[in-house]
Write an enzyme that holds these catalytic residues in place. Structure first.
Site, PDB file in Angstrom:
ATOM      1  CG  ASP A  42      44.336  30.009  34.319  1.00  5.52           C
ATOM      2  OD1 ASP A  42      43.787  28.980  34.742  1.00  5.52           O
ATOM      3  OD2 ASP A  42      44.883  30.846  35.047  1.00  5.52           O
TER       4      ASP A  42
ATOM      5  CG  ASP B 120      40.505  27.412  38.001  1.00  5.93           C
ATOM      6  OD1 ASP B 120      41.210  28.144  38.702  1.00  5.93           O
ATOM      7  OD2 ASP B 120      39.264  27.314  38.144  1.00  5.93           O
TER       8      ASP B 120
ATOM      9  CD  GLU C   1      43.709  26.636  41.903  1.00  9.87           C
ATOM     10  OE1 GLU C   1      43.679  27.599  42.675  1.00  9.87           O
ATOM     11  OE2 GLU C   1      42.744  26.353  41.148  1.00  9.87           O
TER      12      GLU C   1
ATOM     13  CG  HIS D 239      45.015  34.744  40.465  1.00  8.37           C
ATOM     14  ND1 HIS D 239      45.817  33.643  40.222  1.00  8.37           N
ATOM     15  CD2 HIS D 239      43.742  34.296  40.407  1.00  8.37           C
ATOM     16  CE1 HIS D 239      45.052  32.581  40.042  1.00  8.37           C
ATOM     17  NE2 HIS D 239      43.792  32.953  40.144  1.00  8.37           N
ATOM     18  CG  ASP D 240      43.220  32.623  43.711  1.00 12.27           C
ATOM     19  OD1 ASP D 240      42.525  33.523  43.196  1.00 12.27           O
ATOM     20  OD2 ASP D 240      43.283  31.466  43.244  1.00 12.27           O
TER      21      ASP D 240
HETATM   22  C1  NOJ Z   1      40.951  29.102  41.404  1.00 10.75           C
HETATM   23  C2  NOJ Z   1      41.350  30.400  40.804  1.00 10.75           C
HETATM   24  O1  NOJ Z   1      42.707  30.606  41.003  1.00 10.75           O
HETATM   25  C3  NOJ Z   1      40.485  31.456  41.442  1.00 10.75           C
HETATM   26  O2  NOJ Z   1      40.906  32.743  41.131  1.00 10.75           O
HETATM   27  C4  NOJ Z   1      39.065  31.208  41.022  1.00 10.75           C
HETATM   28  O3  NOJ Z   1      38.199  32.091  41.709  1.00 10.75           O
HETATM   29  C5  NOJ Z   1      38.629  29.781  41.339  1.00 10.75           C
HETATM   30  N1  NOJ Z   1      39.619  28.806  40.999  1.00 10.75           N
HETATM   31  C6  NOJ Z   1      37.395  29.431  40.558  1.00 10.75           C
HETATM   32  O4  NOJ Z   1      37.710  29.331  39.194  1.00 10.75           O
END
Ligand code: NOJ
Length: 571
Positions: free
Chosen positions: A112, A212, A266, A338-339
């Site tokens: 990451d 990210d 992302e 994970h989100d």
């Molecule tokens: C996206 C990540 O997937 C998430 O888990 C994170 O809280 C935010 N970006 C900030 O880094």
């Protein structure tokens, strides 16, 4: 009879094959995967111990969520040292061992990359807030003028995107938590430091980066106020900002292009058009994650809501992305990470049709062209958990939202908001991996940092080793994908765009002269009732390759059982 060379030639010549297009990626969230030392927190030696579970699935690449040193306010997305391993997760030697073990199993490791922001604990921020001339311009600072923060931008987690720092006596920008200050990418020294760090990791022989919120790096000059009615106030001034493509082109030129790696960005608010700029033929990245299909169950634009979703809309999104990137770009296919809440709890039926709906949803991402990403536990059909009170939640985002909703006086108790916060919380994805039916699901011998889902006695890896489990089905799907290039390089075509309950689509692989080489048909009933679509002409002479019901005959029947998925080879 001998074939002409043209007839024997493969539709995808060797020089057009690309390993990251042919890969299935498995995502590991280190905090929740496996704990080797009993402190209740997953770690790198734990991952190594469980690596065979991942390799046995047949996946090719592991994406590891952040393992860098961090105070863990946002579980590692708040990095305090880019070049060391978080002490609860192990040491650099452990990480090196992990990399070696991954490579030994013929898999690759993608790390990451979190470079929109650091932690406030990062040395750069500490020096910046003290006005150290070398670092004073590393973050986005503004003097306090008049009342309140410099502009109306909001943090993604809610509240102002600005916090006042008593040491520097100025505001700093943070598009996420106040402990995650945004780096100032306009400063060439910041860019150079990040590029050097990336090269440092790549020299260790890693195989790529998941980047990210990478399309947020460039903020509009002058930091103008955003539309106050927007769901994320200010977004029009920092999503795909004016210099973003220059920054990524420089990253590509100076770093990425020197290595044979997988890069996936992302990207909040990504559209097909912007995806082509970032990850088309001439773009700096290989592919990007968009979020459109993860918002179907919102009520309108509001993230903290639960609404009805419908299949034609999902299919429309799928079509738009396939058609839009067919000639320029590449899709990243996913349901979970994970989100995101667990997909079987969102778009399936975890109670009545757990296995059927979990396998059906797996079929949807593993039978289309693009690179599929499977999040840990998805291959078991792990579900959302039950959240009793605010204290049971750990996610910085969910806890803040719960507090705001409770403070708003529209809600009296956690019970009132449990349906929304409990459903949406990122904690649902982060409950410990369920390995077996022993205490704490075999995740730890200590007290887990986050509760284990109460269904671990039924849903776990040990139980899933048996015949017709979700995991075995995922394995078969991944095998099938490896066997038939049409799933990877074929062209997607939706046969019944408007059908309310069924998705039926083909993936067709053609030779350069137009002859069909392989043609696959997938038929999926996304509902809990029998549904029909007439496929009798299509499936004539077809081979049924896989079904999540116990079927071994083709049967051009038009009835499809609840959450049934079938995959045929037509040619
Ligand atoms: C996206 C990540 O997937 C998430 O888990 C994170 O809280 C935010 N970006 C900030 O880094």
């Amino acid at each position: 009879m001998t074939d002409t060379p043209q007839q024997t030639s493969h539709p995808v010549p060797p020089d057009e094959r690309t390993w990251w297009k042919e890969s299935v990626v498995y995502q590991i969230y280190p905090r929740s995967f496996a704990d080797s030392d009993g402190d209740g927190i997953g770690d790198i030696p734990g991952i190594i111990e469980r690596l065979d579970h991942v390799a046995d699935l047949g996946v090719d690449v592991i994406w590891l969520n952040p393992v860098y040193e961090s105070p863990q306010r946002d579980n590692g997305y708040d990095i305090s040292d880019y070049r060391s391993i978080h002490h609860e997760y192990g040491t650099m030697a452990d990480w090196e061992e992990l990399l070696a073990q991954v490579h030994e199993r013929d898999m690759r490791l993608v790390m990451d990359l979190v470079v929109n922001h650091t932690s406030v604990d990062h040395e750069w921020f500490q020096r910046s807030r003290r006005g150290d001339p070398e670092y004073e311009d590393y973050y986005i600072w503004r003097e306090a003028e008049g009342e309140g923060p410099p502009n109306n931008w909001e943090s993604f987690f809610g509240g102002s995107a600005w916090s006042y720092d008593e040491v520097r006596e100025a505001y700093y920008l943070h598009l996420y938590d106040e402990s995650q200050p945004d780096l100032n990418w306009r400063n060439p020294a910041v860019r150079q430091d990040i590029f050097d760090t990336m090269a440092w990791w790549l020299e260790k022989d890693i195989d790529g980066f998941r980047m990210d919120v990478i399309n947020l790096l460039s903020k509009a000059p002058g930091l103008p106020d955003g539309d106050p009615d927007s769901e994320w106030v200010g977004a029009e001034h920092f999503v795909d900002g004016p210099r973003i493509l220059d920054y990524l082109a420089a990253m590509d030129e100076q770093v990425l292009s020197n290595y044979d790696i997988l890069t996936v960005g992302e990207m909040p608010r990504l559209t097909v058009e912007t995806a082509r700029e970032y990850a088309g033929e001439d773009g700096p990245l290989d592919m990007a994650f968009h979020f459109q299909h993860t918002k179907l169950d919102y009520d309108g634009d509001e993230r903290w809501s639960v609404g009805d979703w419908d299949l034609p809309e999902l299919k429309e999104i799928t079509r738009r992305w396939h058609d839009g990137l067919a000639d320029d770009g590449w899709n990243a296919l996913y349901w979970e990470n994970h989100d995101q809440p667990r997909v079987v709890s969102r778009y399936g039926d975890p109670e009545e049709y757990h296995r059927e709906s979990a396998t059906l949803l797996g079929t949807y991402i593993l039978t289309r062209s693009g690179t599929p990403y499977v999040y840990q536990g998805q291959e078991l059909g792990m579900t959302n958990a039950q959240w009793e009170d605010r204290e049971s939640l750990a996610d910085v985002d969910a806890r803040r939202t719960a507090r705001e909703l409770l403070d708003s006086e529209q809600h009296d108790s956690f019970e009132d908001i449990a349906d929304i916060v409990g459903y949406r919380s990122r904690d649902n994805a982060r409950t410990p991996m369920q390995w077996d039916d022993s205490e704490h699901a075999g995740f730890t011998e200590g007290d887990p940092w986050l509760q284990v889902n109460s269904n671990y006695e039924q849903i776990n890896v040990a139980a899933a080793r048996e015949g017709d489990s979700v995991r075995e089905y995922y394995r078969s799907l991944i095998d099938l994908r490896t066997e038939y290039d049409a799933f990877v390089y074929g062209t997607y075509s939706d046969l019944h765009p408007d059908h309310e309950r069924l998705a039926a689509y083909t993936q067709t692989l053609e030779h350069p002269d137009g002859r069909v080489s392989e043609r696959m048909l997938s038929v999926l009933n996304f509902s809990d009732t029998t549904a029909s679509v007439d496929l009798s002409t299509t499936v004539e002479n077809a081979d049924l390759l896989l079904s999540n019901y116990d079927r071994d005959t083709i049967g051009p029947t038009s009835d499809h059982e609840p959450y049934e998925a079938r995959i045929y080879r037509l040619e």
